[in-house]
Design an enzyme around this catalytic site. Structure first.
Site, PDB file in Angstrom:
ATOM      1  N   LYS A  45       9.175 -73.236   7.220  1.00 20.38           N
ATOM      2  CA  LYS A  45      10.750 -74.411   8.030  1.00 20.38           C
ATOM      3  C   LYS A  45      11.401 -73.011   9.466  1.00 20.38           C
ATOM      4  O   LYS A  45      10.990 -71.838  10.027  1.00 20.38           O
ATOM      5  CB  LYS A  45      12.048 -74.359   6.904  1.00 20.38           C
ATOM      6  CG  LYS A  45      12.771 -73.391   5.870  1.00 20.38           C
ATOM      7  CD  LYS A  45      13.097 -73.277   5.496  1.00 20.38           C
ATOM      8  CE  LYS A  45      13.476 -71.718   4.570  1.00 20.38           C
ATOM      9  NZ  LYS A  45      14.602 -72.028   3.065  1.00 20.38           N
ATOM     10  N   TYR A 264      31.854 -54.685  28.385  1.00 19.06           N
ATOM     11  CA  TYR A 264      33.059 -55.291  28.429  1.00 19.06           C
ATOM     12  C   TYR A 264      33.783 -54.478  26.900  1.00 19.06           C
ATOM     13  O   TYR A 264      33.175 -54.387  25.803  1.00 19.06           O
ATOM     14  CB  TYR A 264      32.130 -56.999  27.641  1.00 19.06           C
ATOM     15  CG  TYR A 264      31.550 -57.580  27.887  1.00 19.06           C
ATOM     16  CD1 TYR A 264      32.346 -57.949  29.662  1.00 19.06           C
ATOM     17  CD2 TYR A 264      30.736 -58.507  28.304  1.00 19.06           C
ATOM     18  CE1 TYR A 264      31.906 -58.889  30.527  1.00 19.06           C
ATOM     19  CE2 TYR A 264      29.803 -59.294  28.993  1.00 19.06           C
ATOM     20  CZ  TYR A 264      30.469 -59.646  30.183  1.00 19.06           C
ATOM     21  OH  TYR A 264      30.403 -60.075  31.422  1.00 19.06           O
TER      22      TYR A 264
END
Ligand SMILES: *Cc1c(COP(=O)(O)O)cnc(C)c1O
Length: 377
Positions: A45, A264
């Site tokens: 998956k 940042y």
């Protein structure tokens, strides 16, 4: 119009993801040998946990894997497209109106509740033939599968299974990677449940479940993460081989010679002097933002700390401890690999190996290493 490119994609890419299909196959063989005579499926998956279903499935099918497990119908189709002859199980049940698509593509639905079973039975009646399916019994996850009431209803009225060719009864462990008492409780509940139902094969264990011993193997095991190198036995040495390596490019190296901040939010301050390398990977590539100020990259024998915030396309690394020239623009640093295993990166980011793998970015330049061909006698 763009013009034909003259450069090498591996040179242009911000990061290179190398996927060792031989290691995936070796991991599958190891689990297969551990559980024999039970069958070993492969859970693929989420694009084979990020490694690439189009390459992983054919490699495992060539090694002898006969059953593949996905979460959703579209994923099952992607498996079917590259492996015409294998068995494909779709865990997510039977979305309304999809019955004919399941049968036309020979995909086995995992029926999760009485409504799924009734819909499959109706489709079988309309087709005039019994249709194969897997039925999921919930033994403690409270997520998917027949709960206790539904199990009672089914066991008391087995005509609900007329036309349903039950290939496998399955359940799923809640705490497989621990020694929780839940494991034996779920084992007991599963044994009791299948004792009340018509005989069919049974499937219980995921990767970690396999390592609880033969009582957990039943007829079919469903490993996912262990195939891709995540440790199925946390706390003990990893019995699996690493399957991926991620190297990212250094874009710039700068020397800082006065107190200054990085990135940042100015979350990191370089005390007086130091060297910062800027690396071409960010949270848009699945390099988790939670690795800000916590992760490490490996370069020149040293684990250099990620400083400041991980941004969309970039991370900054403190390389003050490395000799001048050890890290240069254009060079590569190891983000995941022999010195930075997936589980270590996950720990540093407060996550799990599964999330690191399934987040692996679409911008990476991917290089697949094929399994070596079987030796000819
Ligand atoms: C994802 C999944 C697996 C595989 O689990 P791993 O822990 O990755 O081995 C097995 N069974 C079910 C039902 C799953 O959802």
């Amino acid at each position: 119009m763009t013009s034909a490119l003259l450069s090498d994609p591996a040179q242009r890419a911000g990061a290179i993801l190398t996927i060792d299909l031989g290691a995936v196959v070796a991991n599958w063989r190891r689990l297969r040998d551990t559980v024999a005579p039970a069958e070993c499926a492969a859970v693929v998956k989420a694009n084979a946990y990020g490694l690439g279903v189009e390459r992983v499935v054919p490699a495992l099918a060539a090694a002898g894997c006969k059953t593949f497990v996905v979460a959703q119908f579209e994923e099952a189709l992607a498996v079917r497209a590259v492996a015409p002859d294998v068995r494909v199980l779709s865990l997510g049940g039977l979305p309304a109106g999809t019955e004919a698509d399941f049968t036309a593509n020979r995909i086995l639905p995992v029926l999760n509740h009485l409504g799924d079973i009734a819909a499959w039975q109706a489709h079988a009646r309309a087709q005039g033939t019994a249709l194969p399916a897997v039925i999921h019994i919930d033994t403690g996850m409270n997520r998917l599968g027949l709960g206790p009431d539904e199990l009672d209803t089914l066991a008391d009225d087995l005509t609900r299974l007329d036309g349903v060719d039950v290939q496998i009864w399955m359940t799923h462990l809640a705490c497989a990677e621990t020694d929780s008492v839940m494991n034996s409780q779920q084992l007991g509940r599963f044994r009791t449940a299948i004792g009340r139902l018509p005989a069919a094969k049974a499937s219980f264990a995921n990767s970690s479940g396999i390592f609880h011993g033969p009582a957990f193997h039943f007829d079919l095991v469903r490993p996912g993460c262990a195939l891709y190198g995540v440790n199925p036995t946390p706390g003990a040495a990893n019995p699996m081989r690493d399957t991926i390596r991620l190297d990212a490019r250094v874009l710039q190296v700068r020397s800082v010679d006065s107190a200054m901040t990085v990135g940042y939010g100015a979350t990191h301050r370089v005390a007086a002097r130091g060297k910062i390398a800027t690396i071409a990977v960010g949270y848009a590539d699945g390099y988790l933002r939670s690795l800000s100020g916590r992760g490490h990259v490996f370069v020149d024998g040293v684990a250099a700390p990620v400083v400041g915030r991980v941004s969309m396309d970039l991370v900054t690394v403190d390389i003050s401890d490395l000799p001048d020239g050890a890290v240069a623009p254009g060079g590569l640093v190891e983000l995941i690999g022999p010195n930075r295993p997936v589980d270590t990166v996950a720990d540093e980011g407060g996550s799990i190996g599964y999330e690191i793998l399934t987040s692996l970015g679409a911008r990476y330049h991917r290089v697949y290493r094929d399994p070596s061909p079987p030796e000819v006698a």
